[in-house]
Design a protein around this motif. Sequence first.
Motif, PDB file in Angstrom:
ATOM      1  N   TYR A 177      -0.566 -13.835   3.124  1.00 19.49           N
ATOM      2  CA  TYR A 177      -0.974 -13.612   4.546  1.00 19.49           C
ATOM      3  C   TYR A 177      -2.127 -13.971   4.716  1.00 19.49           C
ATOM      4  O   TYR A 177      -2.334 -14.518   5.989  1.00 19.49           O
ATOM      5  N   SER A 178      -3.147 -13.996   3.908  1.00 22.27           N
ATOM      6  CA  SER A 178      -4.487 -14.590   4.304  1.00 22.27           C
ATOM      7  C   SER A 178      -4.445 -16.264   4.402  1.00 22.27           C
ATOM      8  O   SER A 178      -5.276 -16.719   5.230  1.00 22.27           O
ATOM      9  N   ALA A 238      -2.101 -15.554  -1.729  1.00 21.05           N
ATOM     10  CA  ALA A 238      -2.551 -15.161  -0.561  1.00 21.05           C
ATOM     11  C   ALA A 238      -1.584 -15.572   0.683  1.00 21.05           C
ATOM     12  O   ALA A 238      -2.115 -16.262   1.504  1.00 21.05           O
ATOM     13  N   THR A 258       1.246   0.043  -5.771  1.00 25.81           N
ATOM     14  CA  THR A 258       0.060  -0.492  -6.265  1.00 25.81           C
ATOM     15  C   THR A 258      -0.155   0.209  -7.812  1.00 25.81           C
ATOM     16  O   THR A 258      -1.023  -0.604  -8.457  1.00 25.81           O
ATOM     17  N   ILE A 309      -6.546  -7.036  -4.753  1.00 23.59           N
ATOM     18  CA  ILE A 309      -5.676  -7.104  -5.923  1.00 23.59           C
ATOM     19  C   ILE A 309      -6.477  -7.479  -7.003  1.00 23.59           C
ATOM     20  O   ILE A 309      -5.875  -6.979  -8.270  1.00 23.59           O
ATOM     21  N   GLU A 334       0.672 -10.911  -1.264  1.00 20.81           N
ATOM     22  CA  GLU A 334       0.112 -10.359  -0.192  1.00 20.81           C
ATOM     23  C   GLU A 334       1.613  -9.831   0.480  1.00 20.81           C
ATOM     24  O   GLU A 334       2.402 -10.809   0.821  1.00 20.81           O
ATOM     25  N   GLU A 335       1.624  -8.631   1.191  1.00 23.98           N
ATOM     26  CA  GLU A 335       2.630  -8.426   1.991  1.00 23.98           C
ATOM     27  C   GLU A 335       2.605  -9.225   3.270  1.00 23.98           C
ATOM     28  O   GLU A 335       1.613  -9.648   3.715  1.00 23.98           O
ATOM     29  N   LEU A 376      -3.538  -5.749   6.766  1.00 30.34           N
ATOM     30  CA  LEU A 376      -3.113  -5.942   5.383  1.00 30.34           C
ATOM     31  C   LEU A 376      -4.168  -5.168   4.518  1.00 30.34           C
ATOM     32  O   LEU A 376      -5.352  -5.322   4.508  1.00 30.34           O
ATOM     33  N   TRP A 428      -3.781  -4.487   1.306  1.00 31.08           N
ATOM     34  CA  TRP A 428      -4.114  -5.267  -0.236  1.00 31.08           C
ATOM     35  C   TRP A 428      -4.116  -6.587  -0.061  1.00 31.08           C
ATOM     36  O   TRP A 428      -3.116  -7.301  -0.248  1.00 31.08           O
ATOM     37  N   ASP A 429      -5.035  -7.270   0.307  1.00 29.76           N
ATOM     38  CA  ASP A 429      -5.439  -8.700   0.303  1.00 29.76           C
ATOM     39  C   ASP A 429      -5.603  -9.059  -1.265  1.00 29.76           C
ATOM     40  O   ASP A 429      -5.838  -8.572  -2.094  1.00 29.76           O
ATOM     41  N   TYR A 430      -5.827 -10.477  -1.435  1.00 30.57           N
ATOM     42  CA  TYR A 430      -5.879 -11.059  -2.633  1.00 30.57           C
ATOM     43  C   TYR A 430      -6.905 -10.720  -3.217  1.00 30.57           C
ATOM     44  O   TYR A 430      -7.034 -10.519  -4.746  1.00 30.57           O
ATOM     45  N   ASP A 448       0.840  -1.072   0.225  1.00 33.90           N
ATOM     46  CA  ASP A 448      -0.012  -0.030  -0.103  1.00 33.90           C
ATOM     47  C   ASP A 448       1.041   1.143   0.117  1.00 33.90           C
ATOM     48  O   ASP A 448       1.887   1.598   0.816  1.00 33.90           O
TER      49      ASP A 448
END
Length: 329
Positions: free
Chosen positions: A251-252, A249, A169, A211, A190-191, A204, A206-208, A165
């Motif tokens: 981080y997710s 994903a 982006t 994106i 994802e970061e 987070l 910007w999740d999948y 972020d």
Amino acid sequence: MLNALTDNHGRIVNYLRLAVTDRCNLRCFYCMPEHGLNWLSRSELMSYEEMLRMCRVMAGMGIEKVRITGGEPFVRRGIMQFLTSLSKIKGINELTLTTNGVLTAPFVPQLKDIGIKSVNLSLDTLDANRFFAITRRDEFTNVMHTLEALLKHNINVKINAVVMDGRNTQDIAPLVELTKDLPVSVRFIEEMPFNGDSHQFNTLQWDYLRILEEIQLHYPSIQKIADPAYSTSYNYHVPGHQGNVGIIAAYSRTFCGSCNRIRVTPQGMLRTCLYDDGVLNIKDALRKGDSDDEIKMLLRDALGNKAKDGRQAELQRHDIHESMAEIGG
């Protein structure tokens, strides 16, 4: 599968991610502090001989794919001799590597010669100024030379871009556009909280899903395609483009249910999950003089206590402020 190595959840484990060094010639802010890390001494690292023995043992247990990571693999002296020896181990059918591309271009013909068919290239932006801001190093041109060399030698390229972020982006659409004329897979990641610093990784941005929404805004015709077995990415294709797009994903952690991989850090620590603390020091076992059979027993015991997923592994650990360079990217 003959000699299949399985975890306590019945999942086949056939993929090793092996970090050969914690050192890196970039200072990407999402991976480590600007001043770098307290680098491991040579004696703390696994030697190439130790890594080769470990890989022979694992190949005999069903590990078929090995990915070499770091830090940056090409900062370690003698890496090509090691990769050549590793490529000859019986049972390892796929050898790949992840690189930042700064030093890689001159080695591409040798990589092709030893049978490396796929390389993951870290590239978070196509803008030289943003590249410098993210990596704190002026190496964009060298990375692009590596991309050109890989494509010239018909090595499959997966471009890994961490989505951050306020940082890159605006590069999502241009990176997708690369797939129009180039046979590459661009994967947006994802970061994650592994920045080697003490500051807290909060939410987070910007999740999948976000994106994907951004990509669809620019490419409304993009289509979902089948995900390969054990895939960590959701995969897509823009009609008329040569390459594909993936979203990881990381981080997710939506892909944990099909996990088939283990990691070994530069100091020989086995991690059965990216988010665990490390469950077995293989280097210590090797230096203590354990036999191959004893090491196999230790590995099976470790896999017999693997966390069900990344969330469970994270709950069991003490610190999540390591750098990815210390874990193995």
